[in-house]
Design an enzyme around this catalytic site. Structure first.
Site, short mmCIF file in Angstrom:
data_model
loop_
_atom_site.label_atom_id
_atom_site.label_comp_id
_atom_site.label_asym_id
_atom_site.label_seq_id
_atom_site.Cartn_x
_atom_site.Cartn_y
_atom_site.Cartn_z
N LYS A 100 8.36 4.34 13.76
CA LYS A 100 7.21 3.58 14.29
C LYS A 100 7.35 2.09 13.95
CE LYS A 100 2.86 4.39 12.61
NZ LYS A 100 2.11 3.17 12.26
N ARG B 170 8.62 -3.52 16.10
CA ARG B 170 9.40 -4.75 15.93
C ARG B 170 10.37 -4.95 17.08
NH1 ARG B 170 7.35 -3.11 11.28
NH2 ARG B 170 7.27 -4.43 9.44
N ARG C 277 -10.31 -3.01 8.33
CA ARG C 277 -9.15 -3.29 7.47
C ARG C 277 -9.01 -4.79 7.18
NH1 ARG C 277 -4.11 0.20 9.21
NH2 ARG C 277 -3.49 -0.46 7.11
N GLN D 2 3.77 -6.00 6.51
CA GLN D 2 3.03 -6.58 7.64
C GLN D 2 2.73 -8.05 7.38
OE1 GLN D 2 -0.27 -3.88 8.22
NE2 GLN D 2 1.04 -2.31 9.11
N ASP E 175 3.60 5.11 2.65
CA ASP E 175 2.98 5.92 3.69
C ASP E 175 3.07 7.42 3.38
OD1 ASP E 175 2.22 3.70 5.07
OD2 ASP E 175 3.93 3.71 6.43
N LYS F 123 -5.82 1.71 3.92
CA LYS F 123 -4.94 2.14 5.04
C LYS F 123 -5.82 2.65 6.19
CE LYS F 123 -0.96 1.17 3.21
NZ LYS F 123 -0.13 0.13 3.82
N ARG G 136 -7.15 6.46 1.72
CA ARG G 136 -6.33 7.68 1.58
C ARG G 136 -6.49 8.35 0.22
NH1 ARG G 136 -1.10 5.78 5.22
NH2 ARG G 136 -2.03 6.52 7.17
N ARG H 187 -1.91 10.46 9.08
CA ARG H 187 -1.10 11.01 7.98
C ARG H 187 -1.91 11.97 7.11
NH1 ARG H 187 3.46 8.25 9.06
NH2 ARG H 187 3.28 6.00 9.38
#
Ligand code: S3P
Length: 431
Positions: free
Chosen positions: A22, A27, A125, A171, A317, A344, A348, A390
């Site tokens: 991903k 990118r 976020r 990021q 992740d 996230k 999480r 996830r």
């Protein structure tokens, strides 16, 4: 709203190929759009998140065609660094933090302004982490309270900076490096620890001058990017669900082909091996500048350990699936230094603590992590995904180790990164 139902099955066995990466798919689209000429991106991840990035560049006048056979190939007609046009409306980044943060870096250098929105999760976020450096470089960015989206980005006269980032985030690093393309001279980012390095690898491959000195990455601006002819490697973070499944379900044996094993991403392998996992890394080779390998996974009983420091970043992740595996280990696993997990796609730490508690694991939630007292089997339960792909997939894997039916509600979010997840799991259960 989709629901996944998992029932206890015997050992998992078979061979699968990891779905495309991903991070690299995002990118590839960005760099190809900014390159001079036609790029070919093979094995692109045609999932909701990277498709948001595709749509954003289409809105800014870039022609992108998708050829879907067994895999997806994108043909992208790049128009150079200054070839984008003002978007024909608001850019909706959906659930994708990578789309929003990396796009801000590109938009910082444009002679137009653009508004970026996202779904309920993305709208909560933190964006201050990119707003601060990009504003320092000359962009004008407005946000909602506490730096949350929607954002409006107006490009300015960009000047290079040397930025010391308070957070190790690919990021943030990538947004600054992309903005640096629009500056005269050298822009550099110093991180507290090394985050995933796909952007610098790919910029280098596109002919941009990149310098890496310890934890500092520098880019020389105003380069002409060469079009890309590349194949996206498999995603370690997607493979991680099956790595964990093979390790925790007794009697399992799984081969996962074409897994990206960039060392900035493979912390989970080290953690699971320390817990007693039997994982062999075979056939290591390079695909488009990234290390790739096949993984041979066999069941082995796991024992809890303490995890912290740099390993957390290299498994950032994989926290949800690590929690699921830890809840099926003997003894106690302590994970600390993981505060980033609170911001996230969901919180999480909280999502996994609540779900695994429902399944009978002994859980203590910490401000910056979690303590998990594992057990041999979990209890079937009706679980929430918290809208987090996830979390949903990790709960599904935990559900394999219950006697009964585990339900994961609101599982559509899996399509942001891994369409076909349940089908792949079913294939391994049947073979
Ligand atoms: C990503 C970087 C990481 C990661 C995310 C993808 C990327 O986020 O958690 O899933 O593609 O750059 P941070 O940069 O916020 O750590």
């Amino acid at each position: 709203m989709n629901v996944i139902k998992i029932t206890n099955k015997d050992a998992l066995s078979g061979e699968i190929a990891a779905p495309p990466d991903k991070s690299i798919s995002h990118r590839a689209v960005i760099l190809a759009a900014l390159a001079d000429g036609k790029s070919s991106i093979k094995n692109f991840l045609a999932a909701e998140d990277p498709l948001r990035t595709v749509e954003a560049f289409r809105q800014m006048g870039i022609e992108i065609t998708e050829h879907r056979t067994q895999n997806t190939e994108l043909i992208i007609h790049g128009k150079g660094l200054m070839g984008l046009t003002a978007p024909n409306g608001v850019i909706d980044c959906g659930n994708s933090g990578t789309t929003m943060r990396l796009l801000c870096g590109v938009l910082a250098g444009q002679p137009f302004s653009a508004t970026l929105t996202g779904d309920a999760s993305l709208s909560k976020r933190p964006m201050q982490r990119i707003i601060a450096p990009l504003t320092g470089m000359g962009a004008k960015i407005t946000s909602q309270a506490k730096g949350c989206p929607p954002l409006n980005v107006a490009g300015g006269r960009m000047k290079p900076i040397s930025y010391k980032s308070p957070v190790a985030s690919a990021q943030v690093k990538s947004a600054i490096l992309l903005a640096g393309l629009y500056c005269d001279g050298i822009t550099s980012v110093l991180e507290p620890d090394r985050s995933r390095d796909h952007t610098e690898r790919m910029l280098g491959a596109a002919g941009v001058e990149i310098r890496i000195k310890n934890l500092e990455v520098s880019v020389k601006g105003r380069a002409h990017l060469k079009p890309l002819t590349m194949t996206v490697p498999g995603d370690f973070s997607s493979a991680a669900f099956f790595i964990a499944a093979g390790v925790v379900v007794p009697g399992s044996e799984i081969f996962i082909r074409n897994v990206g094993v960039n060392p900035t991403r493979t912390g989970l392998l080290e953690i699971l091996k320390l817990m007693g996992a039997r994982i062999e890394v075979k056939n290591e080779h390079e695909v488009s500048g990234e290390p790739v390998a096949d993984l041979h996974i066999r069941y082995a009983p796991l024992t809890g350990i303490a995890v912290g420091g740099g390993l957390i970043l290299r498994a950032i992740d994989e926290f949800p699936i690590l929690c699921a595996a830890a809840s099926l280990s003997s003894g106690t696993t302590t994970i600390k230094g993981a505060r980033e997990l609170r911001v996230k796609e969901s919180d999480r730490i909280k999502s996994m603590a609540e779900g695994l508690k429902k399944m009978g694991a002994g859980i203590e939630e910490l401000e910056d992590g979690i303590i998990i007292h594992g057990r041999e089997r979990l209890l079937p339960a009706a679980l929430q995904s918290y809208g987090d792909h996830r979390v949903a997939m990790s709960m599904a894997i935990a559900g394999l180790m219950t006697q009964g039916e585990t339900i994961i509600e609101d599982s559509d979010c899996i399509n942001t990164s891994f369409p076909g997840f349940t089908e792949m799991l079913n294939r391994l259960q049947k073979s």
